[in-house]
Design a protein around this motif. Structure first.
Motif, PDB file in Angstrom:
ATOM      1  N   HIS A  52      83.359  78.511  79.573  1.00  0.00           N
ATOM      2  CA  HIS A  52      82.168  78.237  80.351  1.00  0.00           C
ATOM      3  C   HIS A  52      81.406  77.208  79.204  1.00  0.00           C
ATOM      4  CE1 HIS A  52      82.400  81.845  82.615  1.00  0.00           C
ATOM      5  NE2 HIS A  52      81.657  81.597  83.289  1.00  0.00           N
ATOM      6  N   ASN A  53      80.322  76.545  79.704  1.00  0.00           N
ATOM      7  CA  ASN A  53      79.251  75.656  79.224  1.00  0.00           C
ATOM      8  C   ASN A  53      79.759  74.819  77.979  1.00  0.00           C
ATOM      9  OD1 ASN A  53      76.813  76.664  76.868  1.00  0.00           O
ATOM     10  ND2 ASN A  53      76.417  75.633  78.899  1.00  0.00           N
ATOM     11  N   PRO A  54      80.662  73.776  78.475  1.00  0.00           N
ATOM     12  CA  PRO A  54      81.104  72.706  77.383  1.00  0.00           C
ATOM     13  C   PRO A  54      79.604  71.722  77.326  1.00  0.00           C
ATOM     14  CG  PRO A  54      82.019  72.370  79.474  1.00  0.00           C
ATOM     15  CD  PRO A  54      81.530  73.512  79.739  1.00  0.00           C
ATOM     16  N   LEU A  55      79.407  71.512  76.069  1.00  0.00           N
ATOM     17  CA  LEU A  55      78.399  70.434  75.727  1.00  0.00           C
ATOM     18  C   LEU A  55      78.748  69.622  74.683  1.00  0.00           C
ATOM     19  CD1 LEU A  55      75.542  73.274  75.617  1.00  0.00           C
ATOM     20  CD2 LEU A  55      75.421  71.358  77.336  1.00  0.00           C
ATOM     21  N   PRO A  56      78.163  68.171  74.502  1.00  0.00           N
ATOM     22  CA  PRO A  56      78.480  67.430  73.469  1.00  0.00           C
ATOM     23  C   PRO A  56      77.911  68.065  72.239  1.00  0.00           C
ATOM     24  CG  PRO A  56      76.651  66.737  74.875  1.00  0.00           C
ATOM     25  CD  PRO A  56      77.185  67.871  75.659  1.00  0.00           C
ATOM     26  N   ALA A  57      78.452  68.124  70.930  1.00  0.00           N
ATOM     27  CA  ALA A  57      78.246  68.550  69.946  1.00  0.00           C
ATOM     28  C   ALA A  57      78.366  67.694  68.697  1.00  0.00           C
ATOM     29  CB  ALA A  57      78.835  70.105  69.825  1.00  0.00           C
ATOM     30  N   GLY A  58      77.943  66.312  68.772  1.00  0.00           N
ATOM     31  CA  GLY A  58      78.432  65.303  67.811  1.00  0.00           C
ATOM     32  C   GLY A  58      79.260  64.401  68.316  1.00  0.00           C
ATOM     33  N   PRO A  59      79.512  63.507  67.504  1.00  0.00           N
ATOM     34  CA  PRO A  59      80.460  62.103  67.810  1.00  0.00           C
ATOM     35  C   PRO A  59      81.710  62.896  68.297  1.00  0.00           C
ATOM     36  CG  PRO A  59      79.160  61.477  66.072  1.00  0.00           C
ATOM     37  CD  PRO A  59      79.130  63.028  66.221  1.00  0.00           C
ATOM     38  N   ASP A  60      82.293  62.416  69.466  1.00  0.00           N
ATOM     39  CA  ASP A  60      83.522  62.808  69.808  1.00  0.00           C
ATOM     40  C   ASP A  60      83.930  64.251  69.880  1.00  0.00           C
ATOM     41  OD1 ASP A  60      84.277  60.170  70.569  1.00  0.00           O
ATOM     42  OD2 ASP A  60      84.480  59.939  68.384  1.00  0.00           O
TER      43      ASP A  60
END
Length: 381
Positions: free
Chosen positions: A274-282
């Protein structure tokens, strides 16, 4: 409808007025569930906890949207009509101002999705807007994400006829086409309509084909904006995060699943997520359920670094609950301003906060039988 919105607005206004002036929140509201706090150590991020307690599939148990303090006391609760549920109750930004948002509707027992409406209310409780899917479709419960463009990202489940013989089902079968839409909130115009059947084959699914019910081969459960402006779409049943071009709808890459465009390094594998989110560059942060109820494998929050040139995915960090919690469904994680990570454990009805070193700083649970699809912590009223 006007009376209903007025009533909701009045309730929201009351809680937010209280939150705005309180340094120590008031006593619990008469109606609501609250949390049983198990752990509360120094260093937690300031703010209140937002949950939406429900009994999955129940047509009689009351469901709520709640704001709760760190002692587990209900600051405010909104009880929805019997037979309805609330999901994804949180604080967002609309037209440069903080707002409350939530999905409200029905979720048939065992269906794994919902049909309802998404709401936006200001901090005085006035309903500013509702968001509805394109013609003939109904908003699903899994995602209601506002963007800086004045748009909303939502999910939809659309039952459609399909030949399932290639995956061991009937030729005259039914399948849920998983849809992500981006909608202009002010006009209701659909700016993007992405459907899974146009991009992802049935054979990519890890879910078994049911004997009678429609085949939920994809199970969309999240749509978020990546750092480059394109979209991250999560499909629980293909074990894959898809990066999708926001303008054309084409799949840019696949992370995980049967046809990953990245070689996943040790510990970077995930399933039923569930819930993939960007968490910094790449980097992508994912709630890795690691179970669909068929095992007790511990769920994790993982940070995965992507090298698009080398097509490799490397685990850079992971957090597990010290009790090795295994969430068969639902769940999310949220990055907090102080560097902590707030986690909703979905079906388990548990919420936690972890420090940057992975140490458990806060842990609480809903009453027995209740869960919350996602959980958040917000400050700044």
């Amino acid at each position: 409808m006007r009376d209903s919105r007025k009533r909701i607005g009045t309730l929201l206004g009351a809680v937010l007025a209280a939150v705005a002036v309180a340094t120590a929140p008031p006593a619990a509201a008469a109606d609501g569930l609250g949390l049983d706090v198990l752990v509360h150590r120094p260093g937690t991020s300031p703010g209140f906890i937002f949950v939406a307690p429900k009994v999955e599939g129940s047509a009689t148990a009351p469901s709520y949207a709640e704001v709760v303090d760190d002692r587990g006391r209900v600051v405010w609760s909104h009880r929805v009509p019997v037979g309805q549920q609330v999901t994804d109750f949180r604080k967002q930004t609309y037209r440069g101002k903080p707002v409350l948002t939530w999905w409200q509707g029905t979720s048939p027992s065992g269906a794994g999705h919902g049909e309802g409406t998404d709401y936006i209310a200001d901090l005085h409780g006035k309903v500013l807007a509702t968001v509805e899917a394109g013609t003939g479709l109904a908003d699903d419960q899994h995602e209601f994400r506002l963007t800086s463009r004045g748009t909303a990202l939502i999910t939809v489940y659309h039952q459609t006829p399909a030949d399932l013989s290639s995956v061991g089902g009937p030729a005259a079968g039914q399948v849920f086409d998983a849809i992500a839409e981006e909608i202009d909130v002010a006009t209701g115009k659909v700016l993007l309509h992405w459907n899974s059947l146009a991009h992802v084959p049935l054979a990519d699914s890890h879910a078994a084909v049911p004997s009678a019910a429609p085949y939920d081969y994809f199970h969309i459960n999240a749509v978020n904006v990546d750092q480059d402006g394109n979209l991250l779409i999560s499909a629980r049943h293909t074990w894959t995060v898809y990066k999708v071009d926001r303008h054309t709808g084409e799949v840019i890459w696949r992370l995980g699943g049967r046809h990953s465009d990245f070689a996943l390094g040790d510990g970077a594998e995930f399933s039923w997520q569930h819930n993939p989110l960007p968490a910094g560059p790449d980097t992508v942060r994912i709630f890795d359920n690691a179970s669909n109820g068929d095992s007790a494998d511990p769920s994790r929050i993982i940070w995965v670094k992507l090298d698009e040139r080398a097509r490799t995915a490397t685990l850079v960090r992971s957090v597990r609950h010290p009790d090795s919690l295994s969430a068969p469904s639902q769940g999310n994680s949220q990055a907090l301003p102080n560097g902590d990570t707030f986690v909703g454990w979905g079906q388990l009805g548990r919420v936690s906060e972890f420090g940057p070193d992975g140490r458990l700083r806060f842990d609480a649970t809903l009453p027995a039988g209740y869960d919350t699809y996602r959980a958040y912590r917000f400050a700044g009223y």
